[in-house]
Design a protein around this motif. Structure first.
Motif, PDB file in Angstrom:
ATOM      1  N   ASN A 336      -8.782  54.845  51.613  1.00  0.00           N
ATOM      2  CA  ASN A 336      -9.454  54.670  52.915  1.00  0.00           C
ATOM      3  C   ASN A 336     -10.331  55.882  53.185  1.00  0.00           C
ATOM      4  O   ASN A 336      -9.926  56.836  53.878  1.00  0.00           O
ATOM      5  N   PRO A 340     -15.273  52.777  59.907  1.00  0.00           N
ATOM      6  CA  PRO A 340     -16.029  51.574  60.295  1.00  0.00           C
ATOM      7  C   PRO A 340     -17.399  51.954  60.875  1.00  0.00           C
ATOM      8  O   PRO A 340     -17.530  52.946  61.597  1.00  0.00           O
ATOM      9  N   ASP A 368     -16.850  47.797  57.434  1.00  0.00           N
ATOM     10  CA  ASP A 368     -16.117  48.837  56.700  1.00  0.00           C
ATOM     11  C   ASP A 368     -16.167  48.457  55.228  1.00  0.00           C
ATOM     12  O   ASP A 368     -15.634  47.415  54.813  1.00  0.00           O
ATOM     13  N   ASN A 376      -9.973  46.189  56.958  1.00  0.00           N
ATOM     14  CA  ASN A 376      -9.703  45.359  58.138  1.00  0.00           C
ATOM     15  C   ASN A 376     -10.007  46.163  59.406  1.00  0.00           C
ATOM     16  O   ASN A 376      -9.506  47.276  59.577  1.00  0.00           O
ATOM     17  N   ILE A 377     -10.814  45.592  60.285  1.00  0.00           N
ATOM     18  CA  ILE A 377     -11.305  46.311  61.471  1.00  0.00           C
ATOM     19  C   ILE A 377     -10.798  45.620  62.731  1.00  0.00           C
ATOM     20  O   ILE A 377     -10.806  44.388  62.831  1.00  0.00           O
ATOM     21  N   ASP A 421      -9.950  50.985  61.286  1.00  0.00           N
ATOM     22  CA  ASP A 421      -9.453  50.145  60.207  1.00  0.00           C
ATOM     23  C   ASP A 421      -7.930  50.259  60.137  1.00  0.00           C
ATOM     24  O   ASP A 421      -7.302  51.006  60.895  1.00  0.00           O
ATOM     25  N   SER A 426      -5.472  55.821  59.382  1.00  0.00           N
ATOM     26  CA  SER A 426      -6.535  54.955  59.921  1.00  0.00           C
ATOM     27  C   SER A 426      -7.752  55.791  60.287  1.00  0.00           C
ATOM     28  O   SER A 426      -7.636  56.886  60.840  1.00  0.00           O
TER      29      SER A 426
END
Length: 943
Positions: A336, A340, A368, A376-377, A421, A426
């Protein structure tokens, strides 16, 4: 491009459009390398939209951060090529290759997803990374030995991609092709015939790569083979395929895997060397292999978002030229490492406070590039605001109102949109949207108080500011501009607007007129506050005005009644004791409060030691016993005073009779001296009347003196003028003038002043100022000089006149006289027509008769008579007597009167003319003039 290929592409395009319509979105398929401005598709028709909707909605294409290859023509509603599209640059080897974008509409906000697939055309030929390949092969190489050749690269895909290889010549070697799982092709050269270094030490082959396009394109590479001495065994890898994985962003030098190969030979022929070969992408820039131990390390930046899988071809070779190959499959593990990205597709900067819930404020797209949970947003906004985010599609969000807006509570919102995300840890990003709330007129003005009460003293000056009402409006600008006005009402039948007024801007209440407490003590009305919105809102408030009393009224005495007609007296018997109630003074004050508190005092009295007045009740009582010495007639003056500041008072006279019987009172009060009050108004009128009479007397004196002076100046003027007065001729009716234009209608007046001394006689008459000589007969008239006229006049009046002849006499009716003279009924004087033109003898008779009349009139004048004035009018006539005025010369004038041009006559000789002039101006004698007759004469002269 062949016709068959074009048909295939058209069918593929129709298939894509049908599939997209079924899925609810619009898709198109176009070949790459189309020219700018080429048509992609009719988006308005395919979306079922009107072209006008595209214009009004300000339709535009949203592509995020990607380059815009497609543009929208809103005039035609079609999509056009904006930039040249190279499929290989855009997608590389990925298939299918498509452009994804959205069409955004506003008012209301809408968006549609559009997919444009870019199909490949055969615009690239196969090519080899190296134009030459060199091999060292031992002559002892067994038949069937395999040598891996470098693969060619073709950027095209599908049928246009690389299809096959051709090797020439094929005397010793043949070509073997093997398809790989990933779709690639393994190219191997197989030894079919043993080599003989002694026969041929070097061999040259040509490898040709051919694609499947139409027309076909190809690329070649040269293969140089050096025949070596015998090397019996080739290197052999332990595995044909190695599996490895590595996280993205791995640091340089990280070991990916280790490959291993073995060679049964010894010495130089058993020494193995490793190398990365036959790659199509940027593997050599990202990885390296140790040529001695086969260790593969990272040398570049690994990015999962760029490539998720790598395939590394590795070759092992010995010094004898024998080789073996394997491949390493490297999977990149995503981490990650990307926040985003928030893109504002469309937004409003201002929204009305009366907007309905669910109104779209902003459209947001969040992306993203990470995969899985890292990509996943979820988005959110800050709490405690009337806005929320709704997901309309994958990674598309709409910011909408979630409650009622109130500009008075919050006029501006700074909305923070945060997108995060699901990675660990995160990552998130946020953007702040500023939104202004526009005002609507939803608040009525509110007064500071529920009701107002104020006081004002009576007898105030009109326009006095009493107090101020104030209302506030929570709205903004024009909607908050408050104006004040009075509501229609009345107080005791009088409109409230005649009592007070209110300033429309400031709310200050003014008194319109002076108030009187005795007429109105308080009143109420309502003031309305109205804002400037549309429609306006208003509220009202009750206002009470209390009038405060002032000491503006003096006490009024009700008893005893003051009357000048008769004397009223209170009788006190001589036997009255101390404290005897004589009478009571009754007074009232229309003021209120302490201004109406009355006190009574004895101001004057005939005997102050006999009576006293109660300070509060006004009772007059005796102070001592009445004695015989006390006068019968007592006069008391009582002062009634109020308690105001300053105080006001009134006085009353009380007559008291000290007597035991009523007759005694009458006898004593018959000659009671009454004080007479003089009427100030009567005195004023008397003085005014005296002033008016004096003024009229002075004006009369001035008028009489002016008249006397004016008459004296006129007489002086007449005496000074003498014989210089001009002569105005008399034109009889029906006589023609010189020009022959007809009867002269002018009226001429003659005045003759005669005295006993003919040398002081005066003759004057009026004429038009423009005439000096008037001649009715230019052929038979003569003009005399001034000297001749003077001589004739002197001779005429110096000679003694002869007695008149009886033949020249006429009756009273035949004689010419002044207009209005007495006449017999036989003939109407001055009304008959003139006779026919007379002869010269008849003219002479008429003149002599006139002269005789003048002589008689002169002889009859008595001493002291100043003169005789006779006015002749041109209206008198002689009906039976010849006209004696047809040819007359008048002394002192240059004019000569003649007859009509139809009967020319000569002028009379000077003596006769003088006589005729004198006769023409005479009349019968009259009595001497009285002052009254002189006054009439003066009035006629003014006329």
């Amino acid at each position: 491009m062949s016709e068959r290929t074009m048909v295939r592409q058209v069918l593929l395009f129709i298939w894509f459009v049908s599939l997209s319509s079924a899925l609810g979105q619009v898709s198109y398929s176009i070949p790459e390398e189309m020219a700018k401005g080429s048509l992609v598709g009719n988006i308005a028709q395919d979306l079922g939209l009107d072209v006008k909707r595209l214009k009004s909605g300000k339709a535009r294409i949203y592509t995020g951060d990607s380059a815009e290859y497609i543009e929208l023509n809103k005039e035609r509603g079609v999509l056009l090529i904006k930039e040249r599209i190279d499929r290989e640059t855009l997608c590389g080897q990925t298939t299918p290759c498509a452009l994804h974008f959205q069409i955004i509409l506003e008012n209301p906000m809408e968006f549609y997803s559009v997919t444009v697939e870019v199909t490949d055309i055969n615009d690239h030929s196969p090519s080899f990374k190296r134009a030459e390949m060199k091999f060292r092969i031992s002559e002892s190489a067994a038949t069937g030995a395999v040598f891996v050749l470098e693969r060619a690269m073709d950027l095209d895909v599908g049928i246009n991609g690389l299809q096959t290889y051709i090797l020439k010549p094929t005397d010793n070697f043949s070509l073997k092709l093997q398809s790989q799982a990933d779709g690639s092709m393994l190219v191997e050269m197989v030894l079919q015939k043993p080599l003989d270094r002694e026969k041929q030490e070097h061999l040259s082959l040509v490898l040709t790569a051919i694609d499947g396009g139409d027309p076909q394109l190809s690329g070649t590479a040269q293969i140089h083979i050096t025949v070596l001495d015998a090397n019996d065994n080739a290197p052999v890898f332990t595995h044909k395929t190695y599996k490895a994985s590595i996280t993205e962003n791995a640091s340089k030098g990280t070991v990916v895997t280790i490959v291993s190969a073995s060679d049964l030979d010894e010495g130089p022929n058993g020494k193995i060397t490793y190398a990365i070969t036959n790659t199509l992408d940027d593997v050599p820039e990202l990885f390296e292999i140790n040529d001695t131990n086969g260790e593969v390390r990272v040398t570049g930046n690994i990015d999962y978002e760029k490539a998720r899988h790598y395939q590394i071809p590795v070759q092992a070779s010995d010094d004898g030229g024998l080789t073996d190959s394997c491949k390493i499959d490297v999977d990149v593990i995503d981490i990650n490492d990307n926040k985003p990205q928030i893109n504002i597709m469309s937004k409003l900067t201002t929204i009305s406070e009366n907007s309905n819930p669910g109104t779209v404020v902003t459209m947001i797209n969040a992306q993203d590039p990470d995969a899985g949970e890292n990509g996943n947003i979820f988005c959110s906004v800050n709490v405690n605001i009337p806005f929320t985010l709704k997901s309309t599609n994958a990674n598309f969000f709409s910011l909408v109102t979630d409650g009622d807006l109130d500009r008075e509570r919050e006029s501006e919102y700074n909305i923070s949109v945060t997108c995060a995300d699901e990675g660990v840890p995160s990552l998130s990003s946020s953007v702040t949207l500023s939104l202004q709330i526009s005002d609507v007129n939803d608040n009525a003005p509110v007064f500071d108080k529920s009701s107002y009460e104020a006081s004002v003293q009576e007898n105030n000056t009109p326009g006095l500011s009493i107090f101020t009402v104030r209302a506030r409006d929570a709205d903004f600008n024009q909607n908050a501009r408050v104006s004040y006005l009075l509501e229609d009402s009345s107080v005791n039948g009088v409109p409230v607007s005649s009592l007070v007024s209110v300033s429309a801007d400031s709310g200050v209440i003014h008194a319109v007129r002076s108030f009187d407490y005795e007429q109105i003590k308080d009143f109420q009305f309502r003031v309305k506050a109205q804002d400037g919105g549309s429609p306006p809102l208003s509220s009202n408030v009750s206002v009470k005005i209390i009038i405060q009393d002032q000491n503006d009224n003096a006490p009024q005495v009700l008893y005893p009644v003051q009357s000048g007609a008769s004397v009223v007296a209170e009788i006190v018997p001589r036997s009255a004791d101390v404290g005897y109630l004589v009478t009571k003074v009754v007074a009232v004050d229309v003021d209120s409060g302490q201004n109406a508190w009355l006190s009574y005092k004895l101001q004057k009295a005939t005997d102050r030691a006999l009576f006293e007045v109660g300070l509060q009740n006004g009772e007059i009582r005796t102070v001592r016993q009445v004695t015989d010495k006390d006068a019968v007639k007592q006069r008391l003056t009582v002062v009634v005073e109020d308690n105001g500041q300053p105080s006001r008072s009134a006085t009353v006279n009380v007559n008291v009779a000290v007597a035991d019987s009523f007759p005694e009172v009458i006898s004593e009060f018959t000659d009671f001296a009454h004080d007479k009050d003089y009427n100030d108004n009567l005195t004023f009128y008397l003085v005014l009347a005296l002033a008016v009479v004096s003024f009229l007397f002075i004006v009369s004196i001035i008028a009489i003196l002016s008249v006397k002076c004016y008459r004296w100046r006129r007489e002086r003027m007449f005496y000074k003028s003498g014989a210089n007065l001009p002569v105005i001729p008399y034109y009889p009716p029906l006589y023609a003038d010189v020009g022959g234009t007809g009867t002269l209608q002018h009226v001429y007046n003659y005045e003759v002043c005669r005295t006993t001394d003919s040398r002081k006689s005066d003759l004057k008459y009026g004429r038009p100022c423009s005439e000096s000589i008037i001649s009715l007969d230019s052929s038979g008239t003569q003009t005399l000089t001034h000297a001749q006229r003077g001589k004739l006049i002197n001779e005429d009046f110096d000679d003694q006149q002869k007695p008149p002849s009886a033949d020249w006499r006429f009756t009273q009716n035949q004689r010419p006289g002044p207009s209005g003279a007495a006449a017999t009924p036989e003939v109407a004087v001055g009304t008959g027509p003139w006779p026919n033109p007379p002869t010269e003898a008849e003219q002479l008779q008429a003149l002599m008769a006139a002269a005789n009349e003048v002589s008689e009139a002169t002889n009859t004048l008595g001493p002291g008579t100043m003169g005789l004035s006779t006015r002749y009018s041109p209206q008198f006539t002689l009906q039976h007597v010849p006209d004696y005025r047809q040819n007359v010369y008048i002394p002192g004038s240059t004019a000569t009167l003649t007859s009509n041009q139809q009967q020319p006559q000569q002028a009379l000789p000077p003596p006769q003319a003088a006589i005729a002039a004198a006769a023409a101006q005479s009349e019968p004698p009259k009595a001497a003039q009285t002052p009254a007759s002189k006054k009439k004469s003066t009035k006629k002269e003014k006329k």
